[in-house]
Design an enzyme around this catalytic site. Structure first.
Site, mmCIF file in Angstrom:
data_model
loop_
_atom_site.group_PDB
_atom_site.id
_atom_site.type_symbol
_atom_site.label_atom_id
_atom_site.label_comp_id
_atom_site.label_asym_id
_atom_site.label_seq_id
_atom_site.Cartn_x
_atom_site.Cartn_y
_atom_site.Cartn_z
ATOM 1 N N LYS A 192 0.857 -1.182 0.000
ATOM 2 C CA LYS A 192 0.000 0.000 0.000
ATOM 3 C C LYS A 192 0.892 1.230 0.000
ATOM 4 C CE LYS A 192 -1.797 2.913 2.480
ATOM 5 N NZ LYS A 192 -1.605 4.264 1.901
ATOM 6 N N GLY A 245 7.060 4.917 8.096
ATOM 7 C CA GLY A 245 6.211 6.097 8.207
ATOM 8 C C GLY A 245 6.360 6.708 9.586
ATOM 9 N N SER A 246 5.340 7.411 10.025
ATOM 10 C CA SER A 246 5.446 8.159 11.275
ATOM 11 C C SER A 246 5.295 7.236 12.490
ATOM 12 C CB SER A 246 4.372 9.240 11.310
ATOM 13 O OG SER A 246 3.098 8.637 11.228
ATOM 14 N N THR A 247 5.824 7.703 13.611
ATOM 15 C CA THR A 247 5.749 6.928 14.852
ATOM 16 C C THR A 247 4.296 6.757 15.294
ATOM 17 O OG1 THR A 247 7.979 7.503 15.531
ATOM 18 C CG2 THR A 247 6.425 7.004 17.303
ATOM 19 N N GLU A 268 9.631 1.085 10.661
ATOM 20 C CA GLU A 268 10.703 2.084 10.543
ATOM 21 C C GLU A 268 9.992 3.410 10.689
ATOM 22 O OE1 GLU A 268 13.893 1.466 9.923
ATOM 23 O OE2 GLU A 268 13.907 -0.566 9.136
ATOM 24 N N CYS A 303 13.714 10.698 6.995
ATOM 25 C CA CYS A 303 13.583 10.220 8.368
ATOM 26 C C CYS A 303 14.881 10.418 9.147
ATOM 27 C CB CYS A 303 13.181 8.757 8.368
ATOM 28 S SG CYS A 303 14.259 7.742 7.366
ATOM 29 N N GLU A 402 9.558 15.910 15.364
ATOM 30 C CA GLU A 402 9.966 15.742 13.968
ATOM 31 C C GLU A 402 9.150 16.708 13.097
ATOM 32 O OE1 GLU A 402 8.789 12.162 11.826
ATOM 33 O OE2 GLU A 402 10.837 11.977 11.087
HETATM 34 P P1 NAD Z 1 2.520 8.407 7.697
HETATM 35 O O1 NAD Z 1 2.761 7.608 8.931
HETATM 36 O O2 NAD Z 1 1.521 9.489 7.758
HETATM 37 O O3 NAD Z 1 2.045 7.447 6.504
HETATM 38 C C1 NAD Z 1 2.817 6.329 6.119
HETATM 39 C C2 NAD Z 1 1.907 5.314 5.467
HETATM 40 O O4 NAD Z 1 0.967 4.851 6.444
HETATM 41 C C3 NAD Z 1 1.071 5.869 4.314
HETATM 42 O O5 NAD Z 1 1.008 4.909 3.285
HETATM 43 C C4 NAD Z 1 -0.282 6.071 4.947
HETATM 44 O O6 NAD Z 1 -1.348 6.004 4.036
HETATM 45 C C5 NAD Z 1 -0.339 4.928 5.927
HETATM 46 N N1 NAD Z 1 -1.278 5.108 7.045
HETATM 47 C C6 NAD Z 1 -1.655 6.258 7.652
HETATM 48 N N2 NAD Z 1 -2.556 6.004 8.618
HETATM 49 C C7 NAD Z 1 -2.748 4.662 8.634
HETATM 50 C C8 NAD Z 1 -3.561 3.792 9.406
HETATM 51 N N3 NAD Z 1 -4.366 4.236 10.368
HETATM 52 N N4 NAD Z 1 -3.494 2.469 9.159
HETATM 53 C C9 NAD Z 1 -2.681 1.980 8.206
HETATM 54 N N5 NAD Z 1 -1.912 2.760 7.425
HETATM 55 C C10 NAD Z 1 -1.926 4.085 7.640
HETATM 56 O O7 NAD Z 1 3.940 8.925 7.253
HETATM 57 P P2 NAD Z 1 4.291 9.818 5.987
HETATM 58 O O8 NAD Z 1 3.794 11.202 6.241
HETATM 59 O O9 NAD Z 1 3.880 9.139 4.756
HETATM 60 O O10 NAD Z 1 5.881 9.797 6.013
HETATM 61 C C11 NAD Z 1 6.603 10.588 6.885
HETATM 62 C C12 NAD Z 1 7.043 9.808 8.102
HETATM 63 O O11 NAD Z 1 7.733 8.633 7.685
HETATM 64 C C13 NAD Z 1 8.011 10.554 8.969
HETATM 65 O O12 NAD Z 1 7.662 10.385 10.317
HETATM 66 C C14 NAD Z 1 9.346 9.895 8.683
HETATM 67 O O13 NAD Z 1 10.292 9.990 9.698
HETATM 68 C C15 NAD Z 1 8.928 8.500 8.445
HETATM 69 N N6 NAD Z 1 9.946 7.777 7.679
HETATM 70 C C16 NAD Z 1 10.704 6.858 8.340
HETATM 71 C C17 NAD Z 1 11.705 6.173 7.656
HETATM 72 C C18 NAD Z 1 12.541 5.145 8.368
HETATM 73 O O14 NAD Z 1 13.153 4.330 7.683
HETATM 74 N N7 NAD Z 1 12.591 5.118 9.684
HETATM 75 C C19 NAD Z 1 11.921 6.428 6.303
HETATM 76 C C20 NAD Z 1 11.130 7.378 5.663
HETATM 77 C C21 NAD Z 1 10.131 8.035 6.370
#
Ligand code: NAD
Length: 498
Positions: A192, A245-247, A268, A303, A402
Site C-alpha cells: 500500500k 512512516g510516522s511513529t 521504521e 527520516c 519531527e
Molecule cells: P505516515 O505515517 O503518515 O504514513 C505512512 C503510510 O501509512 C502511508 O502509506 C499512509 O497512508 C499509511 N497510514 C496512515 N494512517 C494509517 C492507518 N491508520 N493504518 C494503516 N496505514 C496508515 O507517514 P508519511 O507522512 O507518509 O511519512 C513521513 C514519516 O515517515 C516521517 O515520520 C518519517 O520519519 C517516516 N519515515 C521513516 C523512515 C525510516 O526508515 N525510519 C523512512 C522514511 C520516512
C-alpha cells in the site's frame, strides 16, 4: 545522466508522461471495487496528474486472497533461490531501463529534484533488488551441534503474506527495502503506497510482472491510510506487516495487530537525529556543508534528517558562519531543472505543518538566522526557504518534534557528556553523526549514542551492506543487509532421531 538533460527535456517529458491509476491485483489492473478514485496533484504547480483507485477493505481482501493463493500454490516460493534470483535481476534490469520514467514520476508526484530522483532513487531501487537477489543463493541454513543419534536442522521459511505500508518521501526506495527481501525469501506481498505518491509503485509492479513474477505474488493497492492501510493492518490473513512512516501510525499498527491475528509488525518510524560537531572536527568547512545537506536534502523530508545540529561552544560562532554560507547554496526551484537541489514540499498539509513549526520556533524564542518563509515567486508550488534557528534550547518543540521539512535547530554544548546527553534526550533513535579527529572520542561517543545508525566524520553513510533501522520509538527490526531477511522469515527447528 541528469547533467546531460535539460529543464526543457524534462518539461517536455512531463507533458507527455501518462499514468495508470488502477490498482494491480492478481496480475491485472483493476479499478477500486467501489469505483471511487482520488486525484493526484503535483506539488510543483498543482497540475492534475492522475485519478487513482481509492481502494478500501474490499480491494485489500481481493489482494490478500490472491497473495495467499499464490503462496499456497507455491508458484514463487517453490522456485529455487537461483530461479527467484534470476527474475529479480531481470526486474532490476527493467527498473534501470525505465529509470527516467520512474524518476520523473516521483519528481512530479512528490516534488523531489529530478537530479536526486534519477541519481539516487532510480539507482538505489534496482540496486536494492540486485544486491538482495544476489544474496539469496548464498545464504545457508544451519545444522545444530547434536549427539550422534540426532540431527538438528535450523531452517528459514518464508512467512507467507506480507503487507507493506510505505511513505511518500522516497516512494521507490522505501518500497524496495521491503519488497526485495520479502520477494527474495519467497513471500507474497500486498503493497500500500502512500496516497501522496502512489504513481511510481503502480509503474513498478507492472515491470515486476514483465520480469516474470507470477500473478498474485506482488500486488499494489493504492488508497488512504484509514481505509486501505487499516484494512491491511487488521487483515487476519496477513502474516507480517512491514511499515515505514510516522511513529504515531506505527503505534496504531501494533494495536491493529493485537486486535486481529497478532501478525508480526516491523516498523521504521520517525527521527530527530543529532549531528554533533566537536571543535576537533577534521575539516570544519566540510562539516558545515554536510550540516546543511543533512537537513535540506530532499526538502528535509528524510527520516534521518540531521535536524538537530549540536555545536561545541568554542567554535560555534565561526562554524555557524560557515553553515550559513552553505545554506545559501540550497535554493528552492523547479525540481524539473537538473540544477535544482531543493524542490517543493509534498503537499499543502505538510507545508502548513512546516510553517507552523517555524512560527512556533519564533514564539519559543529561538533566533531565526536563515529563511523562515514560504517562497512565493515560484508559482503555486509549496516551496519553503531553507530555515535555520540558532540559540535553540533542547526543550523547545522545534528541537524535540519531527518537523519533516527544511528546518534546522542549532544547539550549543560545552562538554562531550553534554553533547551525548542532549543527543540522546529524544523519544527517537534512528541516526546520529559526530565529527572529531580524536579516535577514542569517536568510538566513545558512537557507543554512547542510542541510534540505529551512527556516522563519523560524514552524514548519511552506508550502502546495502549496512542494516538500517531505529532504537526507541524510531521502530524495530532492520531493513537492508542480510539482517533484513529476519523480517520475512520464520525460523524452524526440525529435530530428527536417527
Ligand atoms: P505516515 O505515517 O503518515 O504514513 C505512512 C503510510 O501509512 C502511508 O502509506 C499512509 O497512508 C499509511 N497510514 C496512515 N494512517 C494509517 C492507518 N491508520 N493504518 C494503516 N496505514 C496508515 O507517514 P508519511 O507522512 O507518509 O511519512 C513521513 C514519516 O515517515 C516521517 O515520520 C518519517 O520519519 C517516516 N519515515 C521513516 C523512515 C525510516 O526508515 N525510519 C523512512 C522514511 C520516512
Amino acid at each position: 545522466m541528469a547533467t546531460t538533460r535539460t529543464l526543457d527535456y524534462w518539461t517536455q517529458r512531463a507533458a507527455e508522461i501518462t499514468f495508470d491509476g488502477r490498482a494491480w491485483i492478481d496480475g491485472a489492473a483493476r479499478d477500486a471495487a467501489s469505483g471511487e478514485t482520488f486525484p493526484c496533484h503535483s506539488p510543483i504547480d498543482r497540475r492534475h496528474l492522475a485519478d487513482v483507485a481509492a481502494c478500501d477493505a474490499a480491494d485489500i481482501d481481493l489482494a490478500v486472497a490472491a497473495a495467499r493463493r499464490a503462496f499456497d500454490e507455491g508458484v514463487w516460493r517453490r522456485k529455487s533461490p537461483a530461479q527467484r534470483k534470476k527474475v529479480l535481476q531481470r526486474f532490476a534490469d527493467l527498473l534501470e531501463q525505465n529509470a527516467e520514467e520512474l524518476a520523473l514520476t516521483d519528481t512530479l508526484n512528490m516534488g523531489k529534484p529530478i537530479s536526486d530522483a534519477l541519481g539516487i532513487d532510480a539507482r538505489a531501487t534496482p540496486n536494492c533488488f540486485r544486491w538482495t537477489a544476489e544474496a539469496i543463493d548464498k545464504v545457508y541454513d544451519e545444522i545444530a551441534p547434536t549427539g550422534d543419534d540426532e540431527l538438528g536442522l535450523v531452517t528459514r521459511e518464508p512467512v507467507g503474506v506480507v503487507g507493506a505500508i510505505v511513505p511518500w518521501n522516497f516512494p521507490m526506495i522505501m518500497a524496495s527495502w521491503k519488497l526485495a527481501p520479502a520477494l527474495a525469501m519467497g513471500n507474497s506481498v500486498v503493497l500500500k503506497p502512500s496516497e501522496k505518491s502512489p504513481l511510481s509503485a503502480l509503474k513498478l509492479v507492472r515491470l515486476a510482472e514483465e520480469a516474470g513474477l507470477p500473478s498474485g505474488v506482488f500486488n499494489v493497492v493504492p488508497g488512504f491510510g484509514h481505509t486501505a492501510g487499516k484494512a491491511l493492518a487488521l487483515h487476519n490473513d496477513v502474516d507480517t506487516l512491514v511499515f515505514t512512516g510516522s511513529t504515531g501510525v506505527a503505534k496504531q499498527l501494533m494495536i491493529y495487530a493485537g486486535e486481529s491475528n497478532m501478525k508480526r509488525v516491523w516498523t521504521e518510524a520517525g527521527g530527530k537525529s543529532p549531528n554533533i560537531v566537536f571543535a576537533d572536527a577534521p575539516d570544519l568547512e566540510e562539516a558545515a556543508k554536510a550540516a546543511a545537506s543533512a537537513i535540506f536534502f530532499n526538502m528535509g523530508e528524510v527520516c534521518t534528517a540531521g535536524s538537530r545540529l549540536l555545536v561545541e561552544d568554542s567554535i560555534a560562532d565561526a562554524f555557524m558562519e560557515q553553515v550559513r554560507a552553505a545554506v545559501k547554496t540550497w535554493r528552492p526551484g523547479n525540481p524539473l531543472d537538473p540544477n535544482t537541489n531543493i524542490g517543493p514540499i509534498v503537499d499543502e498539509g505538510q507545508l502548513k505543518r512546516v510553517l507552523d513549526y517555524i512560527d512556533k520556533g519564533k514564539r519559543e524564542g529561538a533566533r531565526l538566522t536563515a529563511g523562515g518563509n514560504r517562497v512565493t515567486d515560484l508559482g503555486d508550488g509549496y516551496y519553503v526557504e531553507p530555515t535555520v534557528f540558532e540559540d535553540v534550547q533542547p526543550e523547545m518543540s522545534i528541537c524535540k518534534e519531527e518537523i519533516f521539512g527544511p528546518v534546522l535547530s542549532v544547539v550549543r554544548f560545552k562538554q562531550e557528556e553534554d553533547a551525548v546527553r542532549i543527543a540522546n534526550d529524544s523519544i527517537y533513535g534512528l541516526a546520529a553523526a559526530l565529527w572529531t579527529s580524536n579516535l577514542s572520542r569517536a568510538h566513545r561517543v558512537a557507543r554512547a549514542l542510542r541510534a540505529g545508525s551512527v556516522w563519523v566524520n560524514q552524514y548519511d553513510g552506508g550502502d546495502m551492506t549496512a542494516p538500517f533501522g531505529g532504537y526507541k520509538q524510531s521502530g524495530n527490526g532492520r531493513d537492508k543487509s542480510l539482517h533484513a531477511f529476519d523480517k520475512y522469515s520464520e525460523v524452524k527447528a526440525t529435530w530428527i532421531k536417527l
